[in-house]
Design a protein around this motif. Sequence first.
Motif, PDB file in Angstrom:
ATOM      1  N   ARG A 113       0.818  -1.218   0.000  1.00  0.00           N
ATOM      2  CA  ARG A 113       0.000   0.000   0.000  1.00  0.00           C
ATOM      3  C   ARG A 113       0.850   1.265   0.000  1.00  0.00           C
ATOM      4  NH1 ARG A 113      -5.259  -1.854   3.615  1.00  0.00           N
ATOM      5  NH2 ARG A 113      -5.745  -3.641   2.267  1.00  0.00           N
ATOM      6  N   PHE A 114       2.031   1.208   0.585  1.00  0.00           N
ATOM      7  CA  PHE A 114       2.933   2.353   0.518  1.00  0.00           C
ATOM      8  C   PHE A 114       3.333   2.617  -0.931  1.00  0.00           C
ATOM      9  CE2 PHE A 114       7.174   4.371   0.910  1.00  0.00           C
ATOM     10  CZ  PHE A 114       6.832   5.451   1.716  1.00  0.00           C
ATOM     11  N   LYS A 115       3.626   1.549  -1.646  1.00  0.00           N
ATOM     12  CA  LYS A 115       3.950   1.706  -3.064  1.00  0.00           C
ATOM     13  C   LYS A 115       2.749   2.247  -3.839  1.00  0.00           C
ATOM     14  CE  LYS A 115       5.472  -0.809  -7.178  1.00  0.00           C
ATOM     15  NZ  LYS A 115       5.875  -2.122  -7.757  1.00  0.00           N
ATOM     16  N   GLU A 116       1.566   1.686  -3.567  1.00  0.00           N
ATOM     17  CA  GLU A 116       0.357   2.040  -4.323  1.00  0.00           C
ATOM     18  C   GLU A 116      -0.113   3.461  -4.035  1.00  0.00           C
ATOM     19  OE1 GLU A 116      -4.341   0.589  -4.604  1.00  0.00           O
ATOM     20  OE2 GLU A 116      -2.867  -0.587  -3.457  1.00  0.00           O
ATOM     21  N   HIS A 117      -0.092   3.883  -2.766  1.00  0.00           N
ATOM     22  CA  HIS A 117      -0.694   5.153  -2.378  1.00  0.00           C
ATOM     23  C   HIS A 117       0.291   6.308  -2.250  1.00  0.00           C
ATOM     24  CE1 HIS A 117      -4.400   3.084  -1.958  1.00  0.00           C
ATOM     25  NE2 HIS A 117      -4.081   2.451  -0.847  1.00  0.00           N
ATOM     26  N   ILE A 118       1.577   6.001  -2.048  1.00  0.00           N
ATOM     27  CA  ILE A 118       2.566   7.073  -1.845  1.00  0.00           C
ATOM     28  C   ILE A 118       3.570   7.148  -2.987  1.00  0.00           C
ATOM     29  CG2 ILE A 118       4.347   8.000  -0.327  1.00  0.00           C
ATOM     30  CD1 ILE A 118       1.490   8.151   0.815  1.00  0.00           C
ATOM     31  N   LEU A 119       4.242   6.059  -3.292  1.00  0.00           N
ATOM     32  CA  LEU A 119       5.315   6.109  -4.280  1.00  0.00           C
ATOM     33  C   LEU A 119       4.790   6.238  -5.709  1.00  0.00           C
ATOM     34  CD1 LEU A 119       7.819   3.461  -2.855  1.00  0.00           C
ATOM     35  CD2 LEU A 119       7.779   5.936  -2.491  1.00  0.00           C
ATOM     36  N   GLU A 120       3.903   5.368  -6.112  1.00  0.00           N
ATOM     37  CA  GLU A 120       3.452   5.376  -7.514  1.00  0.00           C
ATOM     38  C   GLU A 120       2.756   6.671  -7.923  1.00  0.00           C
ATOM     39  OE1 GLU A 120       1.232   1.766  -8.024  1.00  0.00           O
ATOM     40  OE2 GLU A 120       3.044   0.601  -8.512  1.00  0.00           O
ATOM     41  N   PRO A 121       1.859   7.251  -7.094  1.00  0.00           N
ATOM     42  CA  PRO A 121       1.243   8.523  -7.511  1.00  0.00           C
ATOM     43  C   PRO A 121       2.252   9.650  -7.695  1.00  0.00           C
ATOM     44  CG  PRO A 121      -0.017   7.524  -5.725  1.00  0.00           C
ATOM     45  CD  PRO A 121       1.269   6.754  -5.844  1.00  0.00           C
ATOM     46  N   ARG A 122       3.397   9.561  -7.040  1.00  0.00           N
ATOM     47  CA  ARG A 122       4.432  10.592  -7.139  1.00  0.00           C
ATOM     48  C   ARG A 122       5.542  10.202  -8.107  1.00  0.00           C
ATOM     49  NH1 ARG A 122       1.883  10.240  -2.583  1.00  0.00           N
ATOM     50  NH2 ARG A 122       1.294  12.127  -1.443  1.00  0.00           N
ATOM     51  N   LYS A 123       5.336   9.061  -8.796  1.00  0.00           N
ATOM     52  CA  LYS A 123       6.306   8.561  -9.777  1.00  0.00           C
ATOM     53  C   LYS A 123       7.689   8.387  -9.155  1.00  0.00           C
ATOM     54  CE  LYS A 123       3.920  10.352 -13.869  1.00  0.00           C
ATOM     55  NZ  LYS A 123       2.670  10.643 -13.146  1.00  0.00           N
ATOM     56  N   LEU A 124       7.713   7.829  -7.945  1.00  0.00           N
ATOM     57  CA  LEU A 124       8.956   7.566  -7.233  1.00  0.00           C
ATOM     58  C   LEU A 124       9.222   6.069  -7.190  1.00  0.00           C
ATOM     59  CD1 LEU A 124       8.451   9.997  -4.202  1.00  0.00           C
ATOM     60  CD2 LEU A 124       9.937  10.353  -6.190  1.00  0.00           C
ATOM     61  N   ASP A 125      10.456   5.703  -7.403  1.00  0.00           N
ATOM     62  CA  ASP A 125      10.858   4.300  -7.400  1.00  0.00           C
ATOM     63  C   ASP A 125      11.925   4.111  -6.328  1.00  0.00           C
ATOM     64  OD1 ASP A 125      11.305   1.645  -7.979  1.00  0.00           O
ATOM     65  OD2 ASP A 125      12.490   2.039  -9.795  1.00  0.00           O
ATOM     66  N   TYR A 126      11.525   3.556  -5.197  1.00  0.00           N
ATOM     67  CA  TYR A 126      12.450   3.320  -4.093  1.00  0.00           C
ATOM     68  C   TYR A 126      12.284   1.896  -3.561  1.00  0.00           C
ATOM     69  CZ  TYR A 126      13.299   8.387  -3.555  1.00  0.00           C
ATOM     70  OH  TYR A 126      13.659   9.708  -3.754  1.00  0.00           O
ATOM     71  N   GLY A 150      10.285  19.493  -6.711  1.00  0.00           N
ATOM     72  CA  GLY A 150      10.432  18.651  -7.885  1.00  0.00           C
ATOM     73  C   GLY A 150      11.725  17.865  -7.938  1.00  0.00           C
ATOM     74  N   ILE A 151      12.362  17.650  -6.791  1.00  0.00           N
ATOM     75  CA  ILE A 151      13.606  16.887  -6.771  1.00  0.00           C
ATOM     76  C   ILE A 151      13.313  15.441  -6.384  1.00  0.00           C
ATOM     77  CG2 ILE A 151      14.967  18.933  -6.202  1.00  0.00           C
ATOM     78  CD1 ILE A 151      15.169  17.866  -3.323  1.00  0.00           C
ATOM     79  N   VAL A 152      14.242  14.547  -6.730  1.00  0.00           N
ATOM     80  CA  VAL A 152      14.116  13.135  -6.376  1.00  0.00           C
ATOM     81  C   VAL A 152      15.407  12.707  -5.680  1.00  0.00           C
ATOM     82  CG1 VAL A 152      13.709  10.792  -7.194  1.00  0.00           C
ATOM     83  CG2 VAL A 152      12.606  12.724  -8.357  1.00  0.00           C
TER      84      VAL A 152
END
Length: 425
Positions: A97-110, A264-266
């Motif tokens: 759910r962290f991937k689904e609700h936090i990372l993916e909507p922000r286009k972050l891959d961690y 806008g930084i990653v």
Amino acid sequence: MNQLMQKSPSMRVFNQLESEVRSYCRSFTTVFEKAQNARLWDSGGREYIDFFAGAGAVNYGHNNLMFKQRLIDYLHDDGITHSLDMATTAKETFLTRFKEHILEPRKLDYKVMFPGPTGTNAVESAMKLARKVTGRVQIICFTNAFHGMSLGSLAATGNQFKRSGAGVPLPYTTFMPYDGYFGDKVDTAAYLEKLLDDPGSGVELPAAVLLETLQGEGGLNSASEEWLRQIARICRERKILLIVDDVQMGCGRTGTFFSFEQAGIVPDIVCLSKSIGGFGLPMALTLIKPVHDIWSPGEHNGTFRGNNLGFVAATAALDYWVGGQFEPELASKADKIQATLERIQANYPEHHIEIRGKGLIQGLAFRDAEQASRLCAAAFNRGLIMETSGPRDEVAKLMPPLTIEPELLDEGLAHLEEAMKELSL
């Protein structure tokens, strides 16, 4: 309640038996017994409004009813509580759910690392990994930074008083001026870049740059979006890892889930703790770009990195970030806080007050540092809990739970204005 009100909470046991290192209880001189969202009650029955939120560990309020029921149900079903880094259903649910609700909507891959229960665990693991990835030793950090109290993170902390408690040298870090440290006319990102590129500067190429986008303990110093983008570029062009310490500023404190989103930084590595545990439960994450996840199994570990109650509450907390309604609520509350602080600033020019911070972490910086402590004491006498920050404790800091009821926020801000009026008599 009348009988409760007759009690007089005593600090005797704590004064006699607890170490002299205790600090917050010296400012909040009562014995707390109960709490619900942004309210606390002491053992004498007195009610307090919480503008402290466990130093940012209870962003979602005390005893959040939704989280509490899920924890009760999990315990009732004999769910695993302690698991080291073994696989559990509670961890699986959180990661998914962290991937689904936090990372993916922000286009972050961690990749997600569980380094231990606290923020300093996350920072220590990030520093260690950056050195392993780059083969370099130094970490660049910034004036007025706070990253933790264990030796590695303390070496990147600027506060002289806290550093002196180490009792040993704190090596392998290089301090640079934070954004605005020399005023608006000095570009400290350009200063850093010049030193890195000058073979005569004495500043060696570091493994990482470690920063907070808004320095909480350091006095609510806020980095501009442009400065953050410049630092990210400097790191990217020189293969320096960028580590963002979002231990206090993450989980919505500045208005977005991650404090760096608006810039806008990653970052290469992100440190989370405090409110990631949802219910105030010990939990920390180190988020790592997959290319940097070169750990060998067991190379960094810890007994309490598998706090499954934390996983359950953290999963529940993610519900706030689904549907897009939470951030506008935070912005509305932040505007209300800012309006109150601006009114105080305008009404008391003799105090030379500067407003700092953003989102639901804002404060009043006083030229006379003692006034910040006096204001917090006057607020506490009115049933409002808030703390100071900054190298001289010169900032009176407002940090209510993100979930504080609007009417209770109004009441707390009214208490603050009353305390400020008393301060100026």
